[in-house]
Design an enzyme around this catalytic site. Structure first.
Site, PDB file in Angstrom:
ATOM      1  N   GLY A 129      -8.547  -9.187   0.484  1.00 48.95           N
ATOM      2  CA  GLY A 129      -7.201  -9.321   1.448  1.00 48.95           C
ATOM      3  C   GLY A 129      -6.719 -10.641   1.123  1.00 48.95           C
ATOM      4  O   GLY A 129      -5.743 -10.759   0.696  1.00 48.95           O
TER       5      GLY A 129
ATOM      6  N   ARG B  90       0.700  -1.083   0.055  1.00 47.24           N
ATOM      7  CA  ARG B  90       0.018  -0.038   0.075  1.00 47.24           C
ATOM      8  C   ARG B  90       0.924   1.338  -0.054  1.00 47.24           C
ATOM      9  O   ARG B  90       0.495   2.235  -0.621  1.00 47.24           O
ATOM     10  CB  ARG B  90      -1.053   0.105   1.224  1.00 47.24           C
ATOM     11  CG  ARG B  90      -2.115  -0.988   1.064  1.00 47.24           C
ATOM     12  CD  ARG B  90      -3.229  -0.841   2.198  1.00 47.24           C
ATOM     13  NE  ARG B  90      -4.213  -1.599   2.146  1.00 47.24           N
ATOM     14  CZ  ARG B  90      -5.287  -1.878   2.918  1.00 47.24           C
ATOM     15  NH1 ARG B  90      -5.212  -1.515   4.238  1.00 47.24           N
ATOM     16  NH2 ARG B  90      -6.342  -2.397   2.506  1.00 47.24           N
TER      17      ARG B  90
ATOM     18  N   LYS C  80     -17.024 -18.339   3.211  1.00 45.41           N
ATOM     19  CA  LYS C  80     -18.370 -18.587   3.541  1.00 45.41           C
ATOM     20  C   LYS C  80     -19.571 -17.846   2.293  1.00 45.41           C
ATOM     21  O   LYS C  80     -18.968 -16.710   1.903  1.00 45.41           O
ATOM     22  CB  LYS C  80     -18.684 -17.499   4.744  1.00 45.41           C
ATOM     23  CG  LYS C  80     -18.048 -18.254   5.874  1.00 45.41           C
ATOM     24  CD  LYS C  80     -18.356 -17.419   7.235  1.00 45.41           C
ATOM     25  CE  LYS C  80     -18.087 -18.276   8.689  1.00 45.41           C
ATOM     26  NZ  LYS C  80     -18.176 -17.339   9.557  1.00 45.41           N
TER      27      LYS C  80
ATOM     28  N   GLY D  46     -11.935  -4.739   2.217  1.00 48.96           N
ATOM     29  CA  GLY D  46     -13.581  -4.540   2.338  1.00 48.96           C
ATOM     30  C   GLY D  46     -14.121  -3.597   1.334  1.00 48.96           C
ATOM     31  O   GLY D  46     -15.160  -3.673   0.826  1.00 48.96           O
TER      32      GLY D  46
HETATM   33  C1  3PG Z   1      -8.503  -2.012   5.387  1.00 48.71           C
HETATM   34  O1  3PG Z   1      -7.233  -2.161   5.749  1.00 48.71           O
HETATM   35  O2  3PG Z   1      -9.208  -2.676   4.726  1.00 48.71           O
HETATM   36  C2  3PG Z   1      -8.651  -0.519   5.448  1.00 48.71           C
HETATM   37  O3  3PG Z   1      -7.542   0.570   5.909  1.00 48.71           O
HETATM   38  C3  3PG Z   1     -10.154  -0.453   6.397  1.00 48.71           C
HETATM   39  O4  3PG Z   1      -9.636  -0.573   7.745  1.00 48.71           O
HETATM   40  P1  3PG Z   1     -11.026  -0.787   8.663  1.00 48.71           P
HETATM   41  O5  3PG Z   1     -11.637  -1.930   8.297  1.00 48.71           O
HETATM   42  O6  3PG Z   1     -10.334  -0.802  10.076  1.00 48.71           O
HETATM   43  O7  3PG Z   1     -11.917   0.266   8.536  1.00 48.71           O
END
Ligand code: 3PG
Ligand code: MG
Length: 397
Positions: free
Chosen positions: A355, A37, A198, A378
């Site tokens: 991820g 990142r 899931k 996310g």
């Molecule tokens: C992540 O690592 O997916 C983002 O930085 C968001 O982090 P968070 O889920 O703690 O908001």
């Protein structure tokens, strides 16, 4: 695609730019273990500096409850400095108030400062208007380069974008362009590989995908739940039995929309999820009662790769097997290599994210061989669910 300003549209010379970054990177013993990142952010900072700006980097890190020294952004500064060719960075021990103001006072054109973890202030996550005003008072221009945090309606992402001239940074721009080319204006056939453990966490995603793509291949333990809904005996495999109705609805939806749904036709099974466990590849109807499905079998991999050859665009989220434990990484690695090969040959536009997906691509050694690999977890998923991301919406006009 939503319209937003980029660094091409704003005069940056002599300006103080508040740059929302996502420095939420993995750290072990005070050291950054994966700087992806940070490396993807660096070109934006360098461009801002080249254009005569002062850059103030702000980010969250972890999920602190108030001020927590173990989640100080100070520990990310060396890695950020390294990505900027060793440039010295100023660090403010608070992201607002006198500490921040004092640090920024000495800032000259071409200088970079990093503010302490935004989430040390609970107002950040509340999208608090006054907190956003305090942040905004520190700069002239707001640039959001944190696509991966833009699913959060937080003060540094949402509220602040309405208080200053706001633009997307280069990483944000690249993420949005890649996602648009894969889902808004793609070349068909479009194939999606949706995998992971899931079904319950991917329901919205599957529903949205069904309306957008031509082929959906399912892998990972979530495939077991769909197989179970079809009446296949899956032995000791991980299954969400309470998701049967939802799984049936997904199968029916695929039929109705004439989406080609590729479920596993064979599997690699073992009695335990253990490194170097005794494994066997079996037809999907022949999973032994005391075994569990831990990876796609070779015939399923062949089915997927054949579908990839017929496709022009591929979206990939989730490893198709228990890839963290060898040898259950095999199908994921084989598919990753095929995606890389087709992409390099110019036959496929490939976009992957989420991820574990990025970790799996890195393990297969192809993370830089796809058309685009998102830095987001996310946020990438919410985008694949068709949701509007607050951070992106706030930039749009
Ligand atoms: C992540 O690592 O997916 C983002 O930085 C968001 O982090 P968070 O889920 O703690 O908001
Ligand atoms: Mg707006």
């Amino acid at each position: 695609m939503a319209k937003f300003l980029t660094l091409d549209d704003i005069d940056l010379n002599g300006k103080t730019v508040l740059l929302r970054a996502d420095l939420n990177v993995p750290v072990k013993d005070g050291k950054v273990t994966d700087a992806t990142r940070i490396e993807r952010l660096a070109p934006t900072i360098l461009e801002l500096l080249e254009k005569g700006a002062r850059v103030v980097v702000m980010s969250h890190f972890g999920r602190p409850e108030g001020r927590d020294p173990s989640l100080s952004l100070a520990q990310i500064v060396p890695a950020l400095s390294q990505s900027l060719h060793g440039r010295a960075l100023a660090f403010a021990r608070d992201c607002v108030g006198p500490e921040a103001q004092e640090t920024l006072r000495g800032l000259k054109r071409g200088d970079v400062a990093v503010l302490e973890n935004l989430r040390f202030h609970p107002e950040e996550e509340k999208n608090d208007a006054d907190f956003a005003r305090q942040l905004a008072s520190l700069g002239d221009i707001y640039v959001n380069d944190a696509f991966s945090a833009s699913h959060r309606a937080h003060a540094s992402i949402e509220a602040i974008a309405h208080l200053l001239p706001a633009a997307a940074g280069r990483l944000m721009q690249a993420e949005l362009e890649a996602l648009a080319s894969a889902l808004e204006t793609p070349d068909h056939p479009v194939m999606a590989i949706v995998a992971g453990s899931k079904v319950s966490t991917k329901l919205d995603l599957l529903n949205f995908m069904m309306a957008k793509v031509d082929i959906v291949a399912i892998g990972g333990a979530m495939a077991n739940t769909l197989l179970y809904a079809r009446g296949v005996e899956v032995g000791k495999s991980l299954v969400e039995r309470d998701m049967r109705d939802n799984a049936e609805r997904i199968l029916a939806e695929a039929d109705k929309r004439r989406v080609e749904l590729l479920l596993p036709i064979d599997a690699v099974v073992a009695q335990k999820l253990e490194a170097d466990a005794r494994t066997e590849a079996v037809a999907i109807e022949r999973v032994p009662k005391d075994h569990m499905i831990l990876d796609l079998g070779p015939k399923s991999v062949a089915l997927l790769t054949a579908a990839m050859r017929r496709s022009r665009t591929l979206l990939w989220n989730g490893p198709v097997g228990a890839f963290e434990t060898k040898p259950f990484d095999r199908a994921t690695v084989a598919i990753a290599q095929k995606v890389a090969e087709l992409t390099e040959a110019g036959k496929l536009l490939s976009v992957a994210g989420g991820g574990d997906t990025v970790a799996a691509l890195a393990a297969a050694g192809v993370e830089d061989k796809l058309t685009y690999v998102s830095t987001a977890g996310g946020a990438f998923l919410e985008w694949l669910e068709g949701k509007e991301l607050p951070g992106v919406a706030a930039l749009s006009h």
